[in-house]
Design a protein around this motif. Structure first.
Motif, PDB file in Angstrom:
ATOM      1  N   CYS A  51     -14.059 -23.691  -0.515  1.00 44.27           N
ATOM      2  CA  CYS A  51     -13.395 -22.471  -0.063  1.00 44.27           C
ATOM      3  C   CYS A  51     -11.890 -22.720   0.010  1.00 44.27           C
ATOM      4  O   CYS A  51     -11.453 -23.816   0.369  1.00 44.27           O
ATOM      5  N   THR A  80     -12.773 -14.996   3.087  1.00 47.64           N
ATOM      6  CA  THR A  80     -13.726 -16.059   3.397  1.00 47.64           C
ATOM      7  C   THR A  80     -14.622 -15.650   4.560  1.00 47.64           C
ATOM      8  O   THR A  80     -15.837 -15.846   4.520  1.00 47.64           O
ATOM      9  N   PHE A  83     -17.218 -13.170   3.259  1.00 50.43           N
ATOM     10  CA  PHE A  83     -18.322 -13.804   2.544  1.00 50.43           C
ATOM     11  C   PHE A  83     -19.282 -14.478   3.521  1.00 50.43           C
ATOM     12  O   PHE A  83     -20.504 -14.373   3.390  1.00 50.43           O
ATOM     13  N   TYR A 107     -24.381 -12.980  -5.548  1.00 51.73           N
ATOM     14  CA  TYR A 107     -23.132 -12.348  -5.150  1.00 51.73           C
ATOM     15  C   TYR A 107     -22.537 -11.500  -6.269  1.00 51.73           C
ATOM     16  O   TYR A 107     -21.721 -10.620  -5.995  1.00 51.73           O
ATOM     17  N   MET A 124     -18.081 -18.394  -2.052  1.00 48.12           N
ATOM     18  CA  MET A 124     -19.343 -17.839  -1.558  1.00 48.12           C
ATOM     19  C   MET A 124     -20.515 -18.593  -2.176  1.00 48.12           C
ATOM     20  O   MET A 124     -21.487 -18.912  -1.497  1.00 48.12           O
TER      21      MET A 124
END
Length: 138
Positions: A51, A80, A83, A107, A124
């Motif tokens: 991430c 972030t 997600f 996703y 994600m």
């Protein structure tokens, strides 16, 4: 695509909106990310370095019929957090087998790839991969 009912509902919510409204929905999810329990310290959580911003997760497998997921991400990282909140809303308290059956690329059905950088979208994917790894090792 085989998804637990709560995650299928999230995907459906995103399918019902277009363009920038998808980003607005993602930000709504970001605001709804549950706080980590007081007894769980961020330092004890697993970092997700894929991430772009600091994200930590914890997978509680003590009850495989209702796996608990906890995420910690700073408020200044709404993508972030969004997600993480999607995964929390869709997978928290679900059976381990159901979580393991979620396609790794689920996703894409959210339709955010056109609106968010590929690096963020990979974050994600990395969260889901780490959750599944923890479930397999439990």
């Amino acid at each position: 695509m085989s998804l637990p009912a709560p995650l299928a509902e999230v995907v459906s919510d995103f399918a019902e909106v277009e363009g920038q409204d998808k980003l607005a929905l993602l930000l709504e999810f970001a605001e709804e990310l549950p706080p980590i329990p007081a007894e769980l310290e961020e330092a004890a959580m697993e970092p997700v370095p894929e991430c772009q911003t600091p994200l930590f997760l914890d997978v509680d497998t003590s009850d495989p019929a209702a796996v608990r997921l906890y995420f910690s991400a700073p408020p200044e990282s709404p993508t972030t957090r969004g997600f993480a909140a999607i995964l929390a809303a869709g997978l928290d308290r679900q059976p381990a087998a159901d979580i393991l059956a979620v396609p790794n690329d689920f996703y894409t059905a959210l339709g955010l790839a056109e609106l968010i950088s590929p690096l963020r979208v990979r974050g994600m994917s990395a969260m889901l991969t780490r959750i599944k790894r923890r479930l397999r090792s439990a």
